[in-house]
Design an enzyme around this catalytic site. Structure first.
Site, short mmCIF file in Angstrom:
data_model
loop_
_atom_site.label_atom_id
_atom_site.label_comp_id
_atom_site.label_asym_id
_atom_site.label_seq_id
_atom_site.Cartn_x
_atom_site.Cartn_y
_atom_site.Cartn_z
N THR A 145 0.96 -1.27 -0.01
CA THR A 145 -0.21 0.15 -0.04
C THR A 145 0.73 1.21 0.05
OG1 THR A 145 -1.54 -1.16 1.19
CG2 THR A 145 -1.88 1.15 1.19
N GLU A 146 0.62 2.19 -0.94
CA GLU A 146 1.33 3.53 -1.20
C GLU A 146 2.69 3.44 -1.12
OE1 GLU A 146 -0.95 5.45 -1.54
OE2 GLU A 146 -2.70 4.74 0.11
N LEU A 147 3.14 2.14 -1.72
CA LEU A 147 4.35 1.94 -1.87
C LEU A 147 5.26 1.75 -0.69
CD1 LEU A 147 5.59 3.69 -5.29
CD2 LEU A 147 5.01 1.18 -4.97
N SER A 347 -6.43 2.57 3.71
CA SER A 347 -5.71 3.72 4.23
C SER A 347 -6.24 5.14 3.70
CB SER A 347 -4.23 3.52 3.31
OG SER A 347 -4.38 3.76 1.79
#
Length: 400
Positions: A145-147, A347
């Site tokens: 998630t989100e790198l 997230s």
């Protein structure tokens, strides 16, 4: 031949409805059905369907020479099935083309990798199984998630059996190094790391339609020239971006679809680059060394840290309350409670509570249903309070 790796993130959260304090204990439907369906159909028609069609045409035209990769969150797959089965069908056609790699990630697009316990592993295995079920692929590449990445997170990913992982080419960890090489995790060297070239990725994703940018207008030929001008020793360029770049963030009127159609030919004509998936990159390149990332990094904002999601007291309080419920959720067999817990982990809920409004402020406003971060916090905590009551009622007496 040098390599371009085109990777797209596909995600939409289940947005919460306005949930009042007086709803707690009485109303258990948390989701804004109209907004979720409306946004999904809007993005499907503007982005997913037309871009999938272009990619399928390119794969059919160029064969093995053109490849891309996708990571689709489990909550987005659930919305495809509910609101946009035509989109799911179009992704399945891409899977059958042989030119697409589907990646693993957390099912709810969550921040679970930052927590102790096994919720992270459970949600990854759940999304992995969905990719196998829907697209017939056994993912070998992981995109968190989100790198979000650190050495320890990479070690957890390697323990799950993945051999490569994507993350941000953040300056604070690269220093003098270039993102245009393959690296590996220092704890588990078998896990190879593909780093986003954020300068070239953001030229497409964020700056493409900006008439005040000195690179405007960006054409496929100009972009190919930029690639060709890179140092000859640079082995790869990883172009990672949200799929909504095409048609949603950058509207069709900007020429973004024409750019995408023309890009492969410009690359093949003017550069020594070819296209590969993340698995293909790892199969054809060697790591140049370990990349030490002692603290978590992400793609977001100038800081490339976690502050977009866990940067203030509101976010941290909500995140702590959510994670405290994980042991109880694992003790219940109630499918509705398990589903709601997944959706509440997304997230985006914490992103809406962000109080950062600097150079990246417009990013934080994207499809944000709340007027203020505080309104997002209050709404989320009301929902979480009701969820906790349901969860405790479903838990055997004496367990907590």
């Amino acid at each position: 031949m040098r390599t371009i790796c085109f990777y797209f993130q596909v995600h939409q959260p289940f947005r919460l409805r306005r949930y009042r304090f007086f709803d707690i204990g009485l109303q258990h439907n948390y989701y804004d059905e109209a907004a979720n369906q409306g946004i999904m159909r809007k993005v499907a028609d503007k982005c997913y369907l037309p871009t999938n069609e272009i990619l399928l045409e390119l794969i059919e035209h160029y064969g093995d020479r053109f490849k891309v990769a996708f990571s689709i969150s489990g909550v987005c797959l659930d919305q495809f099935e509910r609101y946009a089965p035509d989109v799911l069908n179009s992704f399945q056609r891409l899977a059958q083309s042989g030119g697409v790699e589907f990646l693993a990630e957390t099912y709810p697009h969550s921040l679970a990798a930052l927590c102790e316990g096994d919720e992270f592993e459970r949600s990854v295995k759940r999304q992995h199984a969905r990719i196998q079920e829907l697209f017939g692929q056994d993912p070998q590449t992981f995109r968190n998630t989100e790198l979000i990445y650190s050495d320890l997170i990479g070690a957890r990913v390697a323990a799950l059996g993945y051999t490569q992982m994507l993350t941000e080419g953040a300056k604070q960890v690269l220093g003098w190094k270039s993102p245009n090489y393959l690296y590996h995790n220092p704890i588990e060297p078998k896990l190879k790391l593909l780093l986003k070239n954020y300068q070239l990725s953001d030229d497409i994703a964020f700056r493409f339609s900006n008439r005040g940018w000195n690179g405007w207008p960006l054409t496929a030929e100009k972009f190919a020239q930029w690639l060709s001008a890179l140092p000859p020793r640079d082995e790869m360029v990883n172009l990672f971006m949200d799929y909504e770049t095409f048609g949603e963030h950058q509207w069709a009127e900007t020429g973004i679809f024409d750019f995408l159609r023309a890009l492969p030919n410009a690359i093949f004509t003017h550069t020594d680059f070819g296209f590969q998936t993340p698995a293909g990159v790892v199969a054809s390149h060697q790591s140049v060394g370990a990349l030490h990332v002692p603290y978590p990094i992400s793609w977001a904002d100038e800081e490339r840290d976690l502050s977009a999601w866990l940067g203030n007291d509101l976010q941290n309080e909500a995140f702590r309350n959510l994670n405290e419920l994980a042991p109880l959720v694992q003790k219940t067999n109630d499918a509705d409670l398990q589903r709601d817990y997944l959706y509440l982990q997304t997230s985006d809920h914490f992103y809406y509570m962000c109080t950062k409004w600097f150079s990246d402020g417009d990013v934080h406003k994207y499809f944000n249903p709340y007027e203020t971060p505080y309104a997002a916090f209050v709404n989320y905590m009301n929902v979480l309070s009701d969820f906790q009551l349901r969860l405790r009622a479903a838990t055997p007496t004496g367990e907590s």
